[in-house]
Design an enzyme around this catalytic site. Structure first.
Site, PDB file in Angstrom:
ATOM      1  N   ALA B 104      -5.598   1.986   8.870  1.00 48.02           N
ATOM      2  CA  ALA B 104      -4.400   2.684   8.397  1.00 48.02           C
ATOM      3  C   ALA B 104      -4.430   4.163   8.773  1.00 48.02           C
ATOM      4  O   ALA B 104      -3.390   4.799   8.835  1.00 48.02           O
ATOM      5  CB  ALA B 104      -4.294   2.553   6.880  1.00 48.02           C
ATOM      6  N   LYS B 105      -5.621   4.710   9.009  1.00 53.54           N
ATOM      7  CA  LYS B 105      -5.798   6.122   9.384  1.00 53.54           C
ATOM      8  C   LYS B 105      -4.995   7.046   8.476  1.00 53.54           C
ATOM      9  O   LYS B 105      -4.421   8.027   8.925  1.00 53.54           O
ATOM     10  CB  LYS B 105      -5.449   6.337  10.857  1.00 53.54           C
ATOM     11  CG  LYS B 105      -6.351   5.534  11.811  1.00 53.54           C
ATOM     12  CD  LYS B 105      -6.149   5.920  13.268  1.00 53.54           C
ATOM     13  CE  LYS B 105      -7.089   5.172  14.201  1.00 53.54           C
ATOM     14  NZ  LYS B 105      -6.848   3.713  14.303  1.00 53.54           N
ATOM     15  N   ARG B 106      -5.000   6.764   7.168  1.00 48.84           N
ATOM     16  CA  ARG B 106      -4.284   7.605   6.232  1.00 48.84           C
ATOM     17  C   ARG B 106      -5.045   8.903   5.979  1.00 48.84           C
ATOM     18  O   ARG B 106      -6.262   8.982   6.191  1.00 48.84           O
ATOM     19  CB  ARG B 106      -4.086   6.871   4.901  1.00 48.84           C
ATOM     20  CG  ARG B 106      -3.267   5.582   5.000  1.00 48.84           C
ATOM     21  CD  ARG B 106      -1.854   5.828   5.466  1.00 48.84           C
ATOM     22  NE  ARG B 106      -0.996   4.671   5.246  1.00 48.84           N
ATOM     23  CZ  ARG B 106      -0.679   3.759   6.174  1.00 48.84           C
ATOM     24  NH1 ARG B 106      -1.133   3.856   7.404  1.00 48.84           N
ATOM     25  NH2 ARG B 106       0.116   2.754   5.870  1.00 48.84           N
TER      26      ARG B 106
END
Lengths: 298, 298
Positions: B104-106
């Site tokens: 998700a690379k949040r």
């Protein structure tokens, strides 16, 4: 019309650069929203509460502010039902004539970034155009090939971007202000370059930058470094920045920057009073404070 | 059990450090999936195609690989129906005994990061625990207070993190390798420090790093700089990295790193052959290539 010109017109017509952050913290919602407090409630019931609350907020502020910024995290926490609520809120914002900036802070390699750009800006298969954002926040860590698909989506859809440059949070200096030039300065120069090809007739670009209002001296320097870049300034209110702190982000009157407030407006009725009235009053007060600060001689 | 030990056991029991990236590019799906090619199809029809395709992939590779990595972007492009498909695929992966790394690379400020951590790792209101990830990819641009809520979620849920350090894409050097120490080196040192308090009995931490397999010399240096950090190595196959390129990321045999392949496995049946068989063969071939490279003297 491109994003830069749509935004500039919206700000000038409202005479107000306030951006209302739609961050529906479930714990802070007014008492009448019971599902979000009920451990037995379904996601659908919680998501319905969120939608009803935010549509109430939109009704309270739509004639005052030019734009809103829904924060994806608070919708994703409710799963697919939360994402459906997000889409309803985007559509309801558009129905009320508001510009919508999706606060997703996405960032990934090219083909993945293209899917995110489609999801939020140009529309995936079977999507409803009313649920797409006018602009999106993105994270620059991966460099220009990760930004390119979003730039292409801007060009295709007349959309805008706000790229993280200097964030408002306490730890933001840990990586962003290191090196010479600093990471933020390198990112700012890249934002300026990406934006130079996307100027509106208003003189601003459709490629914006996020700069925390909590760093007023850096804000002045970054405004100078990116003269045509529309700024999104978080950090007002709950995070501590004042109207005087944001003045350096503006170019002329209320143009050139949006000042975000989320909790300070959404949850203004701390004492359990009428939350719509309290939100409207908080937005009006913020607009007045900004108007005064922006009309004072520097 | 903490993530570090669960992962290490899964890798050792399969004798294979391959991670299958579940990136369902709609344009690349096998011919039998007709909804994703039909401009009139609904999101629900497309999402059903995606779920059926990925469950087929899971069935083809579940006895070979220890873990899978669904990429959120390709689900979000199908809106709420896509997010429901994502949850189905996570649950189906768990049913098959696979570790799930949500890609998700949040990354966001504290209270927002806490909502993302809840969404993916600890569970929001009314969520099904089977749909939560074992680990999540996150972006460090905002600094340690943006990482802290994810670390707390790891501690609460026995989950893991993979923090972007040096990404695999061509533009990744633009910001990541600038300065001295470089941004990547600063981030790597922070990852090591965050992870030091979260070591499993296996000697590895639950806090991992993403390091592109496309930079083999830097991979060796980063392995040395973060000796207890589990690595996630993207870039194998379609992005150009070979088995020889990833060897430097491992500590002993197949331990210490996961090598991701997405398109090379999912879309191995380019000629329209049996896509499940082709995916299984591609996963087996990748496992053999890695096994050979990891058993060769350096």
């Amino acid at each position: 019309m491109n994003y830069a010109d749509r935004l500039d017109q919206a700000v000038l017509s409202k005479g107000n650069p306030c951006l209302v952050g739609l961050d529906p913290h479930l714990d802070l919602m007014p008492e009448e929203f019971t599902a979000v407090r009920d451990p037995e409630a379904t996601r659908q019931e919680c998501a319905s509460d969120v939608t009803r609350f935010l549509v109430g907020i939109l009704d309270a502020v739509a004639d005052i502010v030019p734009a809103v910024k829904p924060q994806l995290a608070f919708f994703e926490v409710l799963g697919p039902e939360g994402l459906a609520a997000y889409e309803s809120v985007v559509a309801a914002s558009h129905e009320r004539g508001l510009i919508v900036i999706g606060d997703a802070k996405r960032g990934d390699i090219g083909s993945t970034a293209a899917a995110y750009a489609q999801a939020f800006l140009t529309g995936g298969p079977g999507s409803d155009p009313a649920t797409l954002c006018d602009a999106l926040t993105i994270n620059p860590y991966l460099g220009s090939d990760s930004v390119q698909p979003f730039l292409e989506a801007c060009d295709a859809a007349g959309a805008g971007l706000y790229i993280l440059a200097r964030t408002s949070n306490p730890s933001s200096a840990e990586f962003q202000t290191q090196g010479s030039p600093t990471l933020t300065e390198r990112v700012a120069d890249a934002i300026g370059a990406w934006g130079a090809e996307r100027l509106g007739t208003c003189g601003f670009s459709s490629v914006g930058a996020v700069v925390g209002a909590t760093h007023p001296a850096e804000l002045v320097a970054l405004r100078e470094r990116m003269p045509h870049t529309p700024l999104l300034l978080p950090g007002f209110g709950a995070q501590g920045a004042t109207a005087a702190d944001v003045v350096g982000g503006f170019t002329e009157g209320c143009r050139g920057a949006l000042v975000n407030s989320s909790r300070g407006i959404l949850f203004a009725a701390r004492d359990g009073g009428n939350w719509k009235d309290a939100a409207r009053q908080a937005a009006q007060q913020m607009a007045e404070e900004l108007s005064q600060a922006l009309s004072s001689p520097a």
